[in-house]
Design a protein around this motif. Structure first.
Motif, PDB file in Angstrom:
ATOM      1  N   LEU A  20      -6.832   1.257  18.165  1.00  0.00           N
ATOM      2  CA  LEU A  20      -7.358   1.313  16.802  1.00  0.00           C
ATOM      3  C   LEU A  20      -6.277   0.961  15.786  1.00  0.00           C
ATOM      4  O   LEU A  20      -6.544   0.301  14.771  1.00  0.00           O
ATOM      5  CB  LEU A  20      -7.929   2.704  16.506  1.00  0.00           C
ATOM      6  N   ARG A  21      -5.061   1.381  16.058  1.00  0.00           N
ATOM      7  CA  ARG A  21      -3.935   1.057  15.182  1.00  0.00           C
ATOM      8  C   ARG A  21      -3.764  -0.457  15.097  1.00  0.00           C
ATOM      9  O   ARG A  21      -3.574  -1.010  14.009  1.00  0.00           O
ATOM     10  CB  ARG A  21      -2.660   1.710  15.713  1.00  0.00           C
ATOM     11  N   ASP A  22      -3.858  -1.135  16.242  1.00  0.00           N
ATOM     12  CA  ASP A  22      -3.747  -2.591  16.258  1.00  0.00           C
ATOM     13  C   ASP A  22      -4.875  -3.231  15.451  1.00  0.00           C
ATOM     14  O   ASP A  22      -4.653  -4.197  14.712  1.00  0.00           O
ATOM     15  CB  ASP A  22      -3.781  -3.115  17.699  1.00  0.00           C
ATOM     16  N   ASP A  23      -6.085  -2.697  15.581  1.00  0.00           N
ATOM     17  CA  ASP A  23      -7.227  -3.236  14.842  1.00  0.00           C
ATOM     18  C   ASP A  23      -7.035  -3.065  13.330  1.00  0.00           C
ATOM     19  O   ASP A  23      -7.383  -3.947  12.547  1.00  0.00           O
ATOM     20  CB  ASP A  23      -8.519  -2.531  15.268  1.00  0.00           C
ATOM     21  N   ILE A  24      -6.479  -1.915  12.947  1.00  0.00           N
ATOM     22  CA  ILE A  24      -6.289  -1.622  11.522  1.00  0.00           C
ATOM     23  C   ILE A  24      -5.170  -2.469  10.925  1.00  0.00           C
ATOM     24  O   ILE A  24      -5.335  -3.105   9.881  1.00  0.00           O
ATOM     25  CB  ILE A  24      -5.995  -0.118  11.318  1.00  0.00           C
ATOM     26  N   LEU A  25      -4.032  -2.499  11.602  1.00  0.00           N
ATOM     27  CA  LEU A  25      -2.868  -3.188  11.041  1.00  0.00           C
ATOM     28  C   LEU A  25      -2.965  -4.708  11.151  1.00  0.00           C
ATOM     29  O   LEU A  25      -2.220  -5.426  10.487  1.00  0.00           O
ATOM     30  CB  LEU A  25      -1.583  -2.678  11.701  1.00  0.00           C
ATOM     31  N   SER A  26      -3.878  -5.196  11.992  1.00  0.00           N
ATOM     32  CA  SER A  26      -4.111  -6.642  12.067  1.00  0.00           C
ATOM     33  C   SER A  26      -5.144  -7.082  11.035  1.00  0.00           C
ATOM     34  O   SER A  26      -5.320  -8.275  10.800  1.00  0.00           O
ATOM     35  CB  SER A  26      -4.614  -7.019  13.465  1.00  0.00           C
ATOM     36  N   GLY A  32     -10.971   1.177   4.081  1.00  0.00           N
ATOM     37  CA  GLY A  32     -12.280   1.681   3.680  1.00  0.00           C
ATOM     38  C   GLY A  32     -13.321   1.634   4.777  1.00  0.00           C
ATOM     39  O   GLY A  32     -14.392   2.248   4.649  1.00  0.00           O
ATOM     40  N   ALA A  33     -13.045   0.923   5.875  1.00  0.00           N
ATOM     41  CA  ALA A  33     -14.019   0.820   6.969  1.00  0.00           C
ATOM     42  C   ALA A  33     -14.262   2.183   7.606  1.00  0.00           C
ATOM     43  O   ALA A  33     -13.322   2.942   7.850  1.00  0.00           O
ATOM     44  CB  ALA A  33     -13.521  -0.170   8.022  1.00  0.00           C
ATOM     45  N   ARG A  34     -15.532   2.483   7.867  1.00  0.00           N
ATOM     46  CA  ARG A  34     -15.887   3.762   8.474  1.00  0.00           C
ATOM     47  C   ARG A  34     -15.554   3.739   9.958  1.00  0.00           C
ATOM     48  O   ARG A  34     -15.781   2.744  10.650  1.00  0.00           O
ATOM     49  CB  ARG A  34     -17.373   4.052   8.281  1.00  0.00           C
ATOM     50  N   LEU A  35     -15.027   4.857  10.453  1.00  0.00           N
ATOM     51  CA  LEU A  35     -14.657   4.993  11.858  1.00  0.00           C
ATOM     52  C   LEU A  35     -15.514   6.089  12.478  1.00  0.00           C
ATOM     53  O   LEU A  35     -15.098   7.242  12.617  1.00  0.00           O
ATOM     54  CB  LEU A  35     -13.159   5.324  11.985  1.00  0.00           C
ATOM     55  N   ILE A  63      -2.649   6.267   8.242  1.00  0.00           N
ATOM     56  CA  ILE A  63      -3.445   5.042   8.105  1.00  0.00           C
ATOM     57  C   ILE A  63      -4.948   5.298   8.247  1.00  0.00           C
ATOM     58  O   ILE A  63      -5.744   4.370   8.110  1.00  0.00           O
ATOM     59  CB  ILE A  63      -2.998   3.948   9.097  1.00  0.00           C
ATOM     60  N   VAL A  64      -5.316   6.536   8.501  1.00  0.00           N
ATOM     61  CA  VAL A  64      -6.725   6.927   8.542  1.00  0.00           C
ATOM     62  C   VAL A  64      -6.901   8.165   7.676  1.00  0.00           C
ATOM     63  O   VAL A  64      -6.036   9.043   7.653  1.00  0.00           O
ATOM     64  CB  VAL A  64      -7.184   7.226   9.991  1.00  0.00           C
ATOM     65  N   THR A  65      -8.005   8.208   6.954  1.00  0.00           N
ATOM     66  CA  THR A  65      -8.336   9.365   6.121  1.00  0.00           C
ATOM     67  C   THR A  65      -9.529  10.080   6.738  1.00  0.00           C
ATOM     68  O   THR A  65     -10.549   9.452   7.029  1.00  0.00           O
ATOM     69  CB  THR A  65      -8.690   8.930   4.690  1.00  0.00           C
ATOM     70  N   ARG A  73     -12.256   7.220   7.863  1.00  0.00           N
ATOM     71  CA  ARG A  73     -12.242   5.844   7.381  1.00  0.00           C
ATOM     72  C   ARG A  73     -10.817   5.318   7.409  1.00  0.00           C
ATOM     73  O   ARG A  73      -9.856   6.094   7.348  1.00  0.00           O
ATOM     74  CB  ARG A  73     -12.783   5.748   5.940  1.00  0.00           C
ATOM     75  N   VAL A  74     -10.692   3.995   7.488  1.00  0.00           N
ATOM     76  CA  VAL A  74      -9.374   3.385   7.344  1.00  0.00           C
ATOM     77  C   VAL A  74      -8.883   3.692   5.933  1.00  0.00           C
ATOM     78  O   VAL A  74      -9.624   3.526   4.964  1.00  0.00           O
ATOM     79  CB  VAL A  74      -9.434   1.859   7.558  1.00  0.00           C
ATOM     80  N   ARG A  75      -7.670   4.156   5.820  1.00  0.00           N
ATOM     81  CA  ARG A  75      -7.157   4.593   4.525  1.00  0.00           C
ATOM     82  C   ARG A  75      -7.063   3.439   3.530  1.00  0.00           C
ATOM     83  O   ARG A  75      -6.686   2.322   3.891  1.00  0.00           O
ATOM     84  CB  ARG A  75      -5.771   5.219   4.702  1.00  0.00           C
ATOM     85  N   GLU A  76      -7.421   3.717   2.289  1.00  0.00           N
ATOM     86  CA  GLU A  76      -7.254   2.769   1.194  1.00  0.00           C
ATOM     87  C   GLU A  76      -6.081   3.248   0.337  1.00  0.00           C
ATOM     88  O   GLU A  76      -6.146   4.313  -0.267  1.00  0.00           O
ATOM     89  CB  GLU A  76      -8.526   2.677   0.356  1.00  0.00           C
ATOM     90  N   LEU A  77      -5.024   2.452   0.293  1.00  0.00           N
ATOM     91  CA  LEU A  77      -3.830   2.825  -0.450  1.00  0.00           C
ATOM     92  C   LEU A  77      -3.936   2.374  -1.900  1.00  0.00           C
ATOM     93  O   LEU A  77      -4.195   1.208  -2.179  1.00  0.00           O
ATOM     94  CB  LEU A  77      -2.589   2.203   0.190  1.00  0.00           C
ATOM     95  N   SER A  78      -3.721   3.304  -2.818  1.00  0.00           N
ATOM     96  CA  SER A  78      -3.753   2.981  -4.238  1.00  0.00           C
ATOM     97  C   SER A  78      -2.382   2.512  -4.709  1.00  0.00           C
ATOM     98  O   SER A  78      -1.399   2.554  -3.962  1.00  0.00           O
ATOM     99  CB  SER A  78      -4.161   4.226  -5.040  1.00  0.00           C
TER     100      SER A  78
END
Length: 228
Positions: A20-26, A32-35, A63-65, A73-78
């Motif tokens: 999942l980390r690879d999917d997120i960081l790639s 914001g994507a729901r997990l 990296i996940v909230t 969800r995948v974290r959204e950084l402000s």
């Protein structure tokens, strides 16, 4: 038997977290994507337990909230999150550079020369593009973090801060990089470390991180608010 079972579940969770980390960081999973646990359990053909454990690991890495009664969800950084990351990064990487300089040996200069020569050829093709260094031994900052020989510092940088920075780059992948300027700064830092000058190495690294933040902040999308 229970200990073996718990160990097995832990290994499965770690494997899922890495995938999942690879999917997120790639960027395959966008901020914001729901997990959803059910969907992920079906995807990986496992029960929801290891999925939940994997999401908790990614939450710890920043990296996940996970929101109670809402899910992950995948974290959204402000913009505020990004600023805080760079402030902490300047402090930790400045210390890493100082420690690396204090532990420099006769092979340090040659190691940096080989790494930065490789980077120079890549930057030359796109001097104003993103400074894409690759992973592991091709990442200048990670190399220095390892040279510091402080496992706690390396854990904070490699395990928590760097993944969040990668997630930030996913969100802002169209931001223009500093290319040649960043490479020049890297060369000066490398020289100070190889010379064993801890004070100068730390100063140059902190200045380099501040320059990186200034360049990023100036280009962040105008619609990104302070608390978004």
């Amino acid at each position: 038997m229970s200990t073996i079972s718990e160990t097995s579940r832990g290994l499965v969770a770690e494997r899922l977290a890495e995938d999942l980390r690879d999917d997120i960081l790639s960027g395959r999973l966008q901020p914001g994507a729901r997990l959803g646990e059910v969907a992920l359990a079906e995807r990986f053909s496992v029960s929801r337990g290891p999925v939940r454990a994997a999401l908790n690991l990614l939450s710890e890495a920043g990296i996940v909230t996970i929101v109670p009664n809402s899910g992950a969800r995948v974290r959204e950084l402000s913009r505020a999150d990004a600023r805080a990351l760079y402030e902490v990064r300047a402090a930790l990487e400045g210390e890493a550079a100082m420690l690396a300089a204090s532990r420099a040996n006769g092979e340090t200069a040659a190691r940096f020369a080989a790494l930065l020569d490789q980077h120079a050829s890549e930057v030359a093709a796109h001097p104003e593009g993103a400074y894409l260094q690759g992973a592991g031994d091709r990442d200048f900052h990670l190399v220095i973090a390892r040279m510091a020989e402080n496992p706690l510092l390396l854990r904070y940088l490699a395990g928590e801060l760097y993944p969040q920075l990668s997630l930030l780059r996913v969100k802002h992948r169209n931001v223009t990089g500093r290319g040649a300027k960043a490479l020049h700064e890297h060369k000066r830092i490398a020289e100070a470390i190889a010379d064993g000058d801890a004070e100068v190495a730390g100063l140059l690294m902190r200045r380099h991180i501040r320059n990186s933040w200034t360049a990023l902040e100036a280009q962040l999308s105008e619609h990104v608010g302070e608390g978004e």
